[in-house]
Design a protein around this motif. Structure first.
Motif, PDB file in Angstrom:
ATOM      1  N   GLN A  58      -1.511   8.204 -13.083  1.00 48.52           N
ATOM      2  CA  GLN A  58      -0.788   8.090 -14.345  1.00 48.52           C
ATOM      3  C   GLN A  58       0.220   6.938 -14.364  1.00 48.52           C
ATOM      4  N   LEU A  59       0.589   6.431 -13.204  1.00 45.85           N
ATOM      5  CA  LEU A  59       1.643   5.427 -13.109  1.00 45.85           C
ATOM      6  C   LEU A  59       1.114   4.021 -13.338  1.00 45.85           C
ATOM      7  N   SER A  60       2.003   3.144 -13.773  1.00 51.46           N
ATOM      8  CA  SER A  60       1.650   1.728 -13.878  1.00 51.46           C
ATOM      9  C   SER A  60       1.418   1.184 -12.477  1.00 51.46           C
ATOM     10  N   GLY A  61       0.758   0.054 -12.389  1.00 52.98           N
ATOM     11  CA  GLY A  61       0.490  -0.557 -11.090  1.00 52.98           C
ATOM     12  C   GLY A  61       1.761  -0.836 -10.308  1.00 52.98           C
ATOM     13  N   GLY A  62       2.798  -1.300 -10.987  1.00 57.34           N
ATOM     14  CA  GLY A  62       4.061  -1.604 -10.318  1.00 57.34           C
ATOM     15  C   GLY A  62       4.737  -0.362  -9.762  1.00 57.34           C
ATOM     16  N   GLU A  63       4.766   0.697 -10.543  1.00 58.97           N
ATOM     17  CA  GLU A  63       5.384   1.942 -10.076  1.00 58.97           C
ATOM     18  C   GLU A  63       4.571   2.574  -8.952  1.00 58.97           C
ATOM     19  N   LEU A  64       3.269   2.477  -9.049  1.00 65.88           N
ATOM     20  CA  LEU A  64       2.412   2.999  -7.991  1.00 65.88           C
ATOM     21  C   LEU A  64       2.699   2.265  -6.681  1.00 65.88           C
ATOM     22  N   ARG A  65       2.844   0.959  -6.766  1.00 64.96           N
ATOM     23  CA  ARG A  65       3.154   0.142  -5.590  1.00 64.96           C
ATOM     24  C   ARG A  65       4.507   0.540  -4.989  1.00 64.96           C
ATOM     25  N   GLU A  66       5.522   0.723  -5.842  1.00 63.75           N
ATOM     26  CA  GLU A  66       6.850   1.110  -5.369  1.00 63.75           C
ATOM     27  C   GLU A  66       6.834   2.497  -4.729  1.00 63.75           C
ATOM     28  N   LEU A  67       6.105   3.422  -5.332  1.00 64.23           N
ATOM     29  CA  LEU A  67       6.014   4.766  -4.775  1.00 64.23           C
ATOM     30  C   LEU A  67       5.332   4.724  -3.410  1.00 64.23           C
ATOM     31  N   ALA A 102      -1.135   7.422   1.716  1.00 68.13           N
ATOM     32  CA  ALA A 102      -2.596   7.303   1.796  1.00 68.13           C
ATOM     33  C   ALA A 102      -3.300   8.160   0.752  1.00 68.13           C
ATOM     34  N   ASN A 103      -2.588   9.136   0.176  1.00 72.54           N
ATOM     35  CA  ASN A 103      -3.176  10.007  -0.844  1.00 72.54           C
ATOM     36  C   ASN A 103      -3.094   9.419  -2.243  1.00 72.54           C
ATOM     37  N   LEU A 104      -2.357   8.335  -2.403  1.00 72.14           N
ATOM     38  CA  LEU A 104      -2.254   7.706  -3.718  1.00 72.14           C
ATOM     39  C   LEU A 104      -3.552   6.979  -4.034  1.00 72.14           C
ATOM     40  N   PRO A 105      -3.888   6.856  -5.319  1.00 75.17           N
ATOM     41  CA  PRO A 105      -5.101   6.123  -5.690  1.00 75.17           C
ATOM     42  C   PRO A 105      -4.926   4.636  -5.393  1.00 75.17           C
ATOM     43  N   PRO A 106      -6.007   3.875  -5.437  1.00 83.50           N
ATOM     44  CA  PRO A 106      -5.903   2.432  -5.194  1.00 83.50           C
ATOM     45  C   PRO A 106      -4.954   1.782  -6.200  1.00 83.50           C
ATOM     46  N   ARG A 107      -4.277   0.765  -5.745  1.00 83.77           N
ATOM     47  CA  ARG A 107      -3.347   0.052  -6.627  1.00 83.77           C
ATOM     48  C   ARG A 107      -4.128  -0.681  -7.707  1.00 83.77           C
ATOM     49  N   HIS A 108      -3.475  -0.830  -8.841  1.00 85.33           N
ATOM     50  CA  HIS A 108      -4.089  -1.501  -9.977  1.00 85.33           C
ATOM     51  C   HIS A 108      -3.019  -2.303 -10.702  1.00 85.33           C
ATOM     52  N   GLY A 109      -3.421  -3.130 -11.615  1.00 84.13           N
ATOM     53  CA  GLY A 109      -2.471  -3.955 -12.353  1.00 84.13           C
ATOM     54  C   GLY A 109      -2.195  -3.436 -13.749  1.00 84.13           C
TER      55      GLY A 109
END
Length: 126
Positions: A35-44, A54-61
């Motif tokens: 559900q998160l933006s690529g930037g927030e996913l990266r920060e998390l 490792a349980n997070l989905p692949p990063r995206h833009g």
């Protein structure tokens, strides 16, 4: 806090077996991450211990794609086989524990991309 320690805390707080808690942690992180933006996913991913990240989905833009909490709980229930009230207790335990163990400001910022009811889980007692 590693995944094993988090699973023990979540199992205790949510009244789940440790394996159920571990499955729910993995599913929660994956589904929140989607559900998160690529930037927030990266920060998390940076803030979480490596075994949890490792349980997070692949990063995206792309941007954020929030879903209502009820839909999120329903999906986690489907994935884990847990009842909706068990999932809700478990997600509450996951988010509130993570907010205390990692940089709570970063987690709150990530959750700000989701409906307010997600953030309320980080402060609501089980």
């Amino acid at each position: 806090m590693d995944e094993r320690a988090l699973a023990a805390v979540v199992a205790d707080q949510a009244v789940l077996a440790k394996e159920e808690a571990a499955d729910l942690i993995r599913a929660t992180l994956e589904e929140v991450g989607k559900q998160l933006s690529g930037g927030e996913l990266r920060e998390l991913a940076i803030d979480l211990p490596q075994d949890l990240a490792a349980n997070l989905p692949p990063r995206h833009g792309g941007g954020a794609h929030p879903v209502p909490l009820a839909d999120f709980v329903r999906e986690l229930s489907r994935r884990t086989g847990l009842k909706k009230d068990e999932v809700t207790r478990g997600v509450r335990a996951v988010l509130s524990t993570l907010s205390q163990e990692i940089d709570g400001a970063h987690l709150r910022h990530a959750l700000s991309q989701l409906p307010a009811e997600y953030r309320e889980l980080t402060t609501t007692a089980a």
